[in-house]
Every structure is written in C-alpha cells, then in structure tokens.
Design an enzyme around this catalytic site. Structure first.
Site, PDB file in Angstrom:
ATOM      1  N   ASN A 636       0.863  -1.177   0.000  1.00  0.00           N
ATOM      2  CA  ASN A 636       0.000   0.000   0.000  1.00  0.00           C
ATOM      3  C   ASN A 636       0.900   1.227   0.000  1.00  0.00           C
ATOM      4  O   ASN A 636       1.449   1.605   1.037  1.00  0.00           O
ATOM      5  CB  ASN A 636      -0.904  -0.013   1.239  1.00  0.00           C
ATOM      6  CG  ASN A 636      -1.894   1.141   1.265  1.00  0.00           C
ATOM      7  OD1 ASN A 636      -1.620   2.236   0.797  1.00  0.00           O
ATOM      8  ND2 ASN A 636      -3.067   0.894   1.836  1.00  0.00           N
ATOM      9  N   LYS A 638       0.357   4.282   0.090  1.00  0.00           N
ATOM     10  CA  LYS A 638      -0.058   5.361   0.992  1.00  0.00           C
ATOM     11  C   LYS A 638       0.413   5.104   2.416  1.00  0.00           C
ATOM     12  O   LYS A 638       1.046   5.966   3.041  1.00  0.00           O
ATOM     13  CB  LYS A 638      -1.581   5.513   0.952  1.00  0.00           C
ATOM     14  CG  LYS A 638      -2.105   6.737   1.689  1.00  0.00           C
ATOM     15  CD  LYS A 638      -3.607   6.896   1.459  1.00  0.00           C
ATOM     16  CE  LYS A 638      -4.129   8.193   2.047  1.00  0.00           C
ATOM     17  NZ  LYS A 638      -5.581   8.378   1.781  1.00  0.00           N
ATOM     18  N   GLU A 710      11.122   0.300  10.068  1.00  0.00           N
ATOM     19  CA  GLU A 710      12.404   0.767  10.597  1.00  0.00           C
ATOM     20  C   GLU A 710      13.280   1.482   9.574  1.00  0.00           C
ATOM     21  O   GLU A 710      14.017   2.406   9.919  1.00  0.00           O
ATOM     22  CB  GLU A 710      13.188  -0.413  11.177  1.00  0.00           C
ATOM     23  CG  GLU A 710      13.087  -0.556  12.676  1.00  0.00           C
ATOM     24  CD  GLU A 710      12.031  -1.559  13.113  1.00  0.00           C
ATOM     25  OE1 GLU A 710      11.943  -1.819  14.319  1.00  0.00           O
ATOM     26  OE2 GLU A 710      11.306  -2.074  12.260  1.00  0.00           O
TER      27      GLU A 710
END
Length: 743
Positions: A636, A638, A710
């Site tokens: 995704n 976004k 991370e």
C-alpha cells in the site's frame, strides 16, 4: 476485479480513530472498578527501611496499599519466568522485596475507589530509605565493559561476526584513514498513548485484560506464568495501540500491578502510568562507539573496525546489533567488530525503532562520509566503489538488493549533481547550506504466524490473527491481502486483531509483521478458497465438477474457470449450501528456511538531506529530505509512504533534538515530560519526499514484501550530520547535534 495490493487504500481503521470510536486500554470500564496509582522510588540504589501507609489507608475511599511487605506470595518471585522479548538475566519483579534497583522503580500501589483519591492518597505515603552509591553514567564506567552473557544471541540478534583478515596491519598501511568516537544519548519512546492496563475481574476468577501492548498473546503468557493461571482463564485484548515503537514489546509493570490488585481484591482494577512514569522503564540505551576506516587512494576500503559499548541494567543483559552493519554494506577484507556492555543502576533498555541499526549505521555512515571528504571523492561514488551484492558477515548473496537504484533515483530527485563538495561553499543569505547523504539497511525477516479466514452467511469475509497495529497500517494491508486472495470487494472484508483468543501471532516489531502475518492471512484465505472450491464442485450442475484447483480463480466474490469466465459461482451461493453456517479455515504460515538460509535478506535505502545552519547561532534547520527505499513489493503506497515519512521525521528528531538527560548525582532522568524531552514538531519539518524503487524478491516470503517500519529512520541521522558537516566544516559525532556543539 482490480487488485487491491499495490493500491493506495486509506486506513480501514481511520474513521474509528478520528471519531473516537476506537477504544484504548485506559478507556474500558467495568462495574465497581478500582483505580491504582503507582509510587516510584526516590533513590537509584539501596533499600526501603519502612513504608508509612497509615495516613493513606485512613483516607475514605482507599481500599488497599500494596507494598513488598503485604503483596501475595507468587512463584514468579523465585522462578525465572520470561516474556517473548526478554534478554538474558532475571526480569524485573515489582514489589519483590525492599531492594531498590533504579530510580523511579515502582515500590507501592495505592488502590482506591476513584483515580483522584488514589492519586491524593499516594502523596500521604512516606518512604524511608537506606541509600547506597550508584553508577548510572556510561562514559564514566567504560573500564567495566564486558562481553554480553552467554545466550544473548537469538534469531533476530546475532553477535558480532568474527574478525576477517588483519585489521591492524591493513589499517596501518592504508594511505587514507579516518577514526572517530561517536556518542549516542539515551532516548525514550514516548508514544501518545501512555501505558495502562484495565483488568476486568470475572465472577469465576477469570480475567479479561485491556492492555497497552504490541502482542496480546505475550501479555497473556506473562500473566498466566507469573500468576500461575491457565491460559484459558486469561484473555488479553488490545485492538488499538496509540503508538509504541518497541515500548510495548515487553509487558510493563502496570500490567503486573493491576492483575495483582484485581486478584487480591477480587474486583476490576485499572492502573495507568503518568508521562513522567513513562521514563521509568525501557529506553534506547546510550552507546559509545569507535569506528575506523582505512582506504587506498582509489577509494577501496580495505580495513574497517567498529567497536561499541552499550549500557544495560544490573539484572539483565540487553543486547543490540550495533556493529554488524559494516560487514553487510561494505566488502572490506580486513575487519574487526566488538560489542560490550556496562551494567548500570538503571532499568533494562528496550528495543526502540530500528534498535541497534539507527545507533550503529549512523556512526559508520558518518565515517564513510569523512573518508570521502579526505579522499576528495563524492560520497555516492565512494559507496558505489565499495558496493557489494553479498553480506560479508555470512558470506551469502542478497535475495535482492536495489541499493544502486536508491542512490541513482534519490540523487536525481534531490538534485545531488549540483552539490559543491567543498564545506561552507553553499549559502542562502546569512545561513550556511549543507547537503548530506547516507545509506540505510535493516533486516527483512519472516516468522511463523496463524490466521483464520471465515466466509459468513451474509457473504462477508472475516479474517483474524492475534497481531497488533501500533499505527503502521496493519489493519489495512491485511484487509488488502485477504481481499485480493479471495477476490472479494474490500468493503466486504473485515480484518480483526489484538485479542489473545485469536490465532497466535508474534509480537509486532522488527518490521516483520507484513511478511509474517501477511503470509498467514494469505495461506488462510487460500485454504478457505480451496474448501469453498470443493464445496462448489459438489453443487448441482457445478461448472467445476471436473476442474482442478489450478483451473479456477477468484474475482468479484465469485469462483471462475480460467478458460471460461462465464462459468462462475458466487461465494454467497456456496456458503448458502452450508446449512446456514459460516465456512472457516485456520492456517499456519512458516518461513521457508531451507531456501531462505541460502540468502541474506535486507531492505535498503539512501537518504538525502539539505540543512541550513545559522552562522552566528549554530541553529540547524532541515529544509528538505529525500529517501529512496528498495523494500520489495509495496502493499500500500499510501501507508508505506507514511511509515517512511514517520521514520524520516524521527531521524531528524534524533539527529538534532532527542535525548533523555540524566542527573547522575541522583540517577534520574530530569527531562521526563514532553515540554523538555524535545521531539520534532510540525515547525521543524519541511519538504520530505519518498521514492519506492522497484524490487522483486521471491525469497523473503510468499508476498515478496520487506518491512518498512524501521528503514525510514536508519539512514537519516547520518545524512543530517553529514549535511551539517558540509554546511559548517565541523564533524559532530555526538548526537543530538545541538547548537552548543556547533558553536
């Protein structure tokens, strides 16, 4: 039907969060509920000689004051029970005895009918101590550094690799050398939601616990072991987490205290921590690192040494991967890495976003930048000169590595070609302008997990797994994976998490949830699909009577023949043949270790930063930044971009602002609030851009994804520091880079 994986879907849990429908651990209520208030130790080391509770107990509304003198006897005080994220040693046990191990240690729990009474009663409790000398300063105790205790290494935390070649000889012979000592201050997680546990005491003695945690099963296991309760008598629920960043990996002490009080008083109890008490448990540890690089005149790095000393508590050996990264990024033949610990009178440190990586990689990448300056080479050119397709620590090829493209695309987007390499050569009016860059790397891992997929009688797909969503978008990407796997409209798919009654999943951390739980969701939906296909074959006049599983596909809530899309049966029609019952399947996803062990697996990035430094005052402002990431398949864009942006913001904050300041006279953190623990705010953040470099990886997991939680932070601190050097000509190796260091 258009696939959902790869589309920028808005968060499916977004409406619940912005409207207040999402409930957090301290927002659940039970009839006749009590409230606990924690009293913290005022000294860093010693013992309690007496706790004066009389005045508090006489206050109307106070039910009990728990101390080490009246707490119940528990097997946990003698047996070394551990949680999923516990390092070697003996876990901290609240109220165990009169011993004080660190400043801020919980020593008393006041329980009352209201929170206000509990809080006031806590001020009436007086504590007498016998104080001992304490040691809390890492830099003053480096002479006590020792190797971590045996058993510290684990699947996710490997010890430093063995030396290769002869570092001392190669470094001495190198015509170009750089050596620097890097200081990293303590940091605290400080998520918006503070830690709380609401323990609902059921009539039969069972417990339903609403806990702030990154893994409901981990809290369940902890409570079950510590209080000697059957797993079936403990249910932990945590559907929403208001940020954690690693602070919720281990059960925190409010959970123990709330359960203890609820079981003893046989009433529901809530214990919440204050913002100040958020500084009384795990933190990112301080480190002192020394990095040395030796190179030939053409920029070939021949020798690398990376030594690190970190802090830990007296009772556990907390370990991070700080020094291993050089062997994963640069193919020098002569290397030496060491990692040691200094036990101090503090609480045990705790994993914090990119633990070890965002500590060790910046030190390494700042020295690589210094070497480029001494060589007169462009920093990207030097990194490409020493590029490797193998992890030299393990001598394994990477399953995929598009770091070259990260350098190229990031530099192009940033405009790196226009950089004047000379420090202090670029200006914007009265401010010095600096451009810096750095490499980022983080492990790409997958663990085992289970998930259940259910097709309900009304044709909805409900998928569950006992994972967590700490704000990363887990709800959304799991919904997308399930929708695509069974060809369902996304509005007909419901993904649920955060309940220990659900299929087992590991704690959410280490950027492995998308790969781990996502793979479990995929195999569970595939198993459900096969079951539905077999049911469809048995239907009257079924178009699939002679078909094989390989002959069909799922789209628009139908099963279709690949050779004849008009031969289709709806999933609603299939479940309708099941006697009014839903159809379900539970499946386990396991990493393919036989194949994965042949490769090193990592996500890579390149960070580019522009800073403006006021020449008179030394204030630093990051005006723009670009991060290019090679993160496998992007589920995704976004939510993925959001993760990288969040990491970039934190990297800026880490480089310029964030540190927990301890007064070592008292062994206590002094800036234990959000007024004085400085973090980046909107005014500090300007133009941030993210590039996702195309990368295909068929090895890392069935979805081909790499975790992104991370990697956004790992390269940023060094990129900022390198930009500050380019702007000012001053190499600051102590983070955060505050104006006093530049002046």
């Amino acid at each position: 039907m258009t696939p959902y994986i790869g589309k920028s879907i808005s968060r499916v849990d977004g409406v619940a969060k912005v409207t207040g429908k999402a409930k957090y651990a301290a927002e659940y209520f039970a009839p006749d509920m009590l409230y606990g208030w924690v009293i913290s130790s005022a000294i860093a080391k010693g013992k309690i000689t007496r706790i004066h509770t009389e005045a508090a107990l006489q206050l109307p509304g106070v039910v009990q004051v728990f101390t080490h003198e009246n707490r119940p006897s528990l097997a946990w005080f003698d047996v070394n029970y551990k949680d999923q994220d516990a390092p070697p040693g003996s876990p901290f046990r609240p109220l165990r005895d009169a011993t004080i191990l660190y400043s801020g240690q919980p020593i008393t729990l006041v329980v009352a009918e209201t929170l206000e009474v509990a809080r006031f009663a806590a001020t009436l409790v007086q504590v007498d101590y016998e104080e001992d000398d304490h040691e809390t300063a890492l830099e003053h105790n480096l002479h006590r550094a020792r190797e971590p205790k045996s058993g510290v290494a684990s699947l996710l935390k490997s010890p430093p690799p063995k030396p290769r070649g002869d570092f001392e000889k190669a470094f001495e012979a190198a015509p170009f050398q750089t050596t620097g000592q890097h200081i990293h201050s303590v940091e605290h997680h400080n998520p918006m939601e503070m830690f709380a546990s609401t323990v609902v005491y059921e009539k039969d003695g069972k417990l339903t616990i609403y806990d702030k945690t990154q893994g409901a099963p981990n809290s369940q296991m902890y409570v079950s072991q510590v209080f000697n309760m059957p797993f079936s008598d403990v249910r932990v629920i945590s559907p929403y987490v208001g940020g954690a960043f690693g602070s919720g990996l281990r059960p925190q002490y409010q959970l123990f205290l709330a359960v203890l009080a609820a079981r003893e008083l046989k009433r529901s109890v809530r214990v919440s921590l204050t913002r100040q008490q958020m500084f009384t448990f795990g933190h990112r540890p301080a480190t002192v690192q020394n990095v040395s690089l030796g190179a030939t005149a053409d920029g070939t790095i021949d020798a690398i040494r990376h030594d690190a000393i970190g802090e830990t508590s007296r009772f556990e050996d907390y370990f991070e991967i700080v020094v291993n990264w050089a062997g994963m990024l640069y193919p020098a033949p002569h290397v030496k890495f060491t990692y040691n610990l200094v036990p101090l009178d503090t609480f045990t440190p705790l994993d914090m976003r990119a633990p070890g990586g965002v500590t060790g990689v910046p030190a390494l990448e700042m020295e690589v930048d210094e070497l480029a300056h001494k060589l007169g080479m462009d920093p990207i050119e030097l990194r490409l000169k020493n590029y490797t397709e193998r992890d030299m620590n393990e001598d394994l090829p990477y399953s995929s590595k598009e770091l070259r493209e990260c350098f190229r695309q990031g530099a192009e987007r940033f405009g790196w070609a226009s950089r004047n390499p000379e420090p202090r050569s670029m200006r914007n009016g009265h401010t010095l302008v600096g451009w810096g860059m750095a490499t980022g790397i983080w492990d790409a891992t997958q663990g085992p997990a289970r998930a259940e997929a259910v097709l309900t009688v009304n044709g909805k797909l409900r998928v569950t797994s006992a994972t967590a969503d700490i704000g990363t978008g887990t709800y959304t990407i799991m919904t997308q994976i399930a929708a695509d796997t069974l060809g369902m409209p996304i509005e007909d798919v419901i993904f649920r998490l955060g309940d220990s009654n659900m299929p087992l999943a590991p704690i959410e951390g280490g950027s492995w949830t998308a790969a781990t739980v996502g793979s479990a969701v995929k195999v569970a939906c595939e198993a459900l699909g096969k079951k539905l296909f077999k049911m469809a074959q048995k239907m009257k006049d079924s178009p699939f009577a002679d078909a094989k599983w390989e002959d069909v596909w799922f789209s628009d809530a139908h099963i279709l023949l690949k050779t004849n899309p008009y031969a289709a049966v709806s999933l609603l029609e299939i479940v309708g043949q099941n006697g009014g019952r839903a159809v379900s399947e539970t499946a386990t996803s396991l990493p393919n270790m036989l194949e994965q062990r042949k490769y090193a697996r990592a996500v890579h990035s390149a960070a580019f930063v522009e800073v403006e430094v006021d020449e008179d005052f030394g204030t630093v402002r990051v005006t723009r930044a670009v991060t290019a990431v090679a993160g496998g398949r992007i589920l995704n864009p976004k939510t993925a971009r959001s993760q990288i942006i969040g990491g970039m913001v934190w990297g800026i904050s880490k480089a310029l602002e964030e540190e927990s300041v301890m007064d070592h006279q008292f062994g206590r953190f002094m800036n234990h609030n959000l007024a004085e623990y400085h973090v980046a705010v909107n005014a500090d953040i300007q133009d941030l851009d993210v590039i996702f470099v195309d990368e295909t990886d068929t090895i890392v997991n069935p979805l081909g994804v790499k975790g992104l939680g991370e990697i956004g932070i790992v390269g940023m601190p060094a990129a900022v520091a390198n930009a500050v050097f380019h702007a000012t000509g001053k190499r600051i190796r102590s983070l955060p880079i505050t104006l006093d260091k530049l002046l």
